[in-house]
Enzyme design. Structure first.
Site, PDB file in Angstrom:
ATOM      1  N   ASP A   6      39.675  36.917  46.175  1.00  4.45           N
ATOM      2  CA  ASP A   6      39.918  37.515  44.857  1.00  4.45           C
ATOM      3  C   ASP A   6      40.262  36.440  43.828  1.00  4.45           C
ATOM      4  OD1 ASP A   6      39.692  39.645  46.505  1.00  4.45           O
ATOM      5  OD2 ASP A   6      41.770  40.319  46.329  1.00  4.45           O
ATOM      6  N   ARG A  17      37.417  41.276  40.044  1.00  8.07           N
ATOM      7  CA  ARG A  17      36.214  40.930  40.808  1.00  8.07           C
ATOM      8  C   ARG A  17      35.710  42.157  41.577  1.00  8.07           C
ATOM      9  NH1 ARG A  17      37.535  43.254  44.509  1.00  8.07           N
ATOM     10  NH2 ARG A  17      38.881  42.738  46.242  1.00  8.07           N
TER      11      ARG A  17
END
Ligand code: GLA
Length: 424
Positions: free
Chosen positions: A213, A64
């Site tokens: 995350d 990400r």
């Protein structure tokens, strides 16, 4: 006549440019698809060569990047990440004739060229202090849910750079959780899966991370950013469909380890601030309240809280501005976020500051929207919103100047917001 000819020429150039641009974009997408397919093929081949049979399951999860909202997740605030077109892929199968019970999990990592075996004894799996702790923690989560495993072989590979601030660890955890859902025939809700992966990271490698995350890796949505409220754990998908702008990620190639203490120290400093302000999280505090209580706290604690309270606001504002197509505001907020992380939260570093400076300097004439450090900090990557037409020039310019200044070669790539974890 002349002016008509001129217009026709102009139109042709325009059409040619649009055509060329479309072709470049289609090529980029085709390249990414091909790279991903190659990665899957490599992992399947790696599995076969190390375990001498074919894999039954293939799972994948993305890394990400966070556009804005840094160090706010563990303060109940907003974050604004997206999954990227960089992934971890796992190939796996149960071992022939392996009974349930005392079980062995053998994992080969192509990235690390390392094979390790974990043992499940009496429904528990021990920590080893190795990279496999990220995997052991996920098995522990499923064992706690009452799942029983047979011995398993797993091969893995990925193109999320390790320790580069793009959540290679969350991608690994989430890919393993996705695999184990298939192996166990047990589907978790997305938030259960996020929390299981976060707990694994807390309990096994011992990193006290927030939920950003894992959330982005599980819930990533093509062409969307996720405005995640870390208090309610609800996200709104905000479209990022404009071809005009691209997300550029620049890896400073300076590595950090979140486990090394600075991250935990920031969390503790935030807790001290919440106690003094008498709130449950910094999400509940305002800038006015902080100012009123300034004389009750150490200046360092004051600055940490000022970053978090300001960053939560900036993140909400950035999402509103993006929805309105107000890119100038998005860019200003990204820069303000970087300066606050550098000066108040003190998690940037010389190399990240240089990248931000160079991107803005070289990008001013090219219409760069904004740039900032992204992730936990102390190295890793910057994220920038840049005009798609200027990507090549910017990459060349920033790369050369960064190397001149630091002696380090950066790594760069552009990405669109991608889908979250899945079985293939
Ligand atoms: C790391 C953590 C996240 C988040 C960021 C900072 O990536 O894993 O939970 O706290 O740092 O925003």
């Amino acid at each position: 006549m002349e002016s008509i000819a001129f217009n026709i020429d102009n139109n042709e150039t325009l059409i040619k440019n649009i055509y060329l641009k479309k072709r470049v974009e289609t090529n980029m997408q085709a390249n990414r698809k091909e790279e991903f397919n190659n990665l899957v093929t490599r992992v399947e081949a790696s599995f076969e060569s190390h375990f001498k049979h074919q894999a039954r399951w293939i799972a994948t999860a993305p890394g990400r990047v966070n556009l804005i909202g840094e160090h706010t997740d563990y303060n109940g605030g907003f974050v604004f990440p997206m999954a990227i077109e960089r992934n971890i892929v796992l190939a796996a199968d149960e071992r022939e004739g392996a009974p349930y019970g005392n079980t062995e999990i053998t994992i080969y990592s192509e990235n690390l060229r390392d094979k390790q075996t974990l043992k499940i004894v009496n429904n528990t799996i021990a920590k080893t202090g190795e990279w496999t702790d990220y995997i052991a923690g996920i098995f522990a989560g499923f064992l706690n849910l009452g799942v029983k495993f047979k011995s398993l072989d797993i091969a893995l590979d990925g193109d999320v750079s390790i320790g580069g601030g793009l959540s290679s660890s969350a991608a690994l955890e989430v890919s393993v959780a996705t695999l184990l859902e298939a192996v166990a025939g047990k589907t978790l809700s997305p938030i259960e899966k996020v929390l299981l992966c976060q707990k694994a990271e807390h309990d096994y490698p011992g990193v006290p991370c927030g939920i950003m995350d894992q959330f982005a890796s599980v819930n990533g949505k093509k062409d969307h950013l996720l405005l995640l409220d870390c208090e309610s754990q609800q996200a709104e998908a905000v479209p990022f469909t404009s071809d005009q702008y691209s997300i550029l990620i620049i890896d400073s190639n300076v590595k950090h380890s979140l486990a090394s203490g600075a991250y935990g120290k920031r969390r503790t400093e935030c807790e001290v601030a919440t106690e003094i302000l008498n709130v449950s999280t910094l999400r509940q505090a305002s800038m006015v309240k902080l100012e009123e209580n300034a004389n009750k706290m150490d200046p360092v604690i004051f600055r940490r809280a000022r970053h978090v309270i300001g960053e939560i606001k900036r993140t909400e504002q950035a999402a509103v501005a993006m929805k309105a197509g107000d890119w100038a505001t998005v860019g200003n907020l990204m820069l303000a976020s970087h300066y606050s992380l550098r000066d108040d939260y003190e998690v940037s570093c010389k190399e990240l500051d240089i990248l931000v400076e160079l991107t803005m300097e070289l990008g001013e004439a090219k219409g760069v929207v904004g740039t900032r450090m992204t992730g936990g900090g102390f190295g890793g990557c910057t994220v920038s919103v840049v005009p798609t037409s200027e990507v090549d020039d910017l990459i060349a310019g920033v790369s050369q100047r960064y190397t001149e200044k630091t002696g380090i070669e950066p790594a760069m790539f552009i990405t669109r917001p991608a889908e979250g974890a899945r079985m293939i």
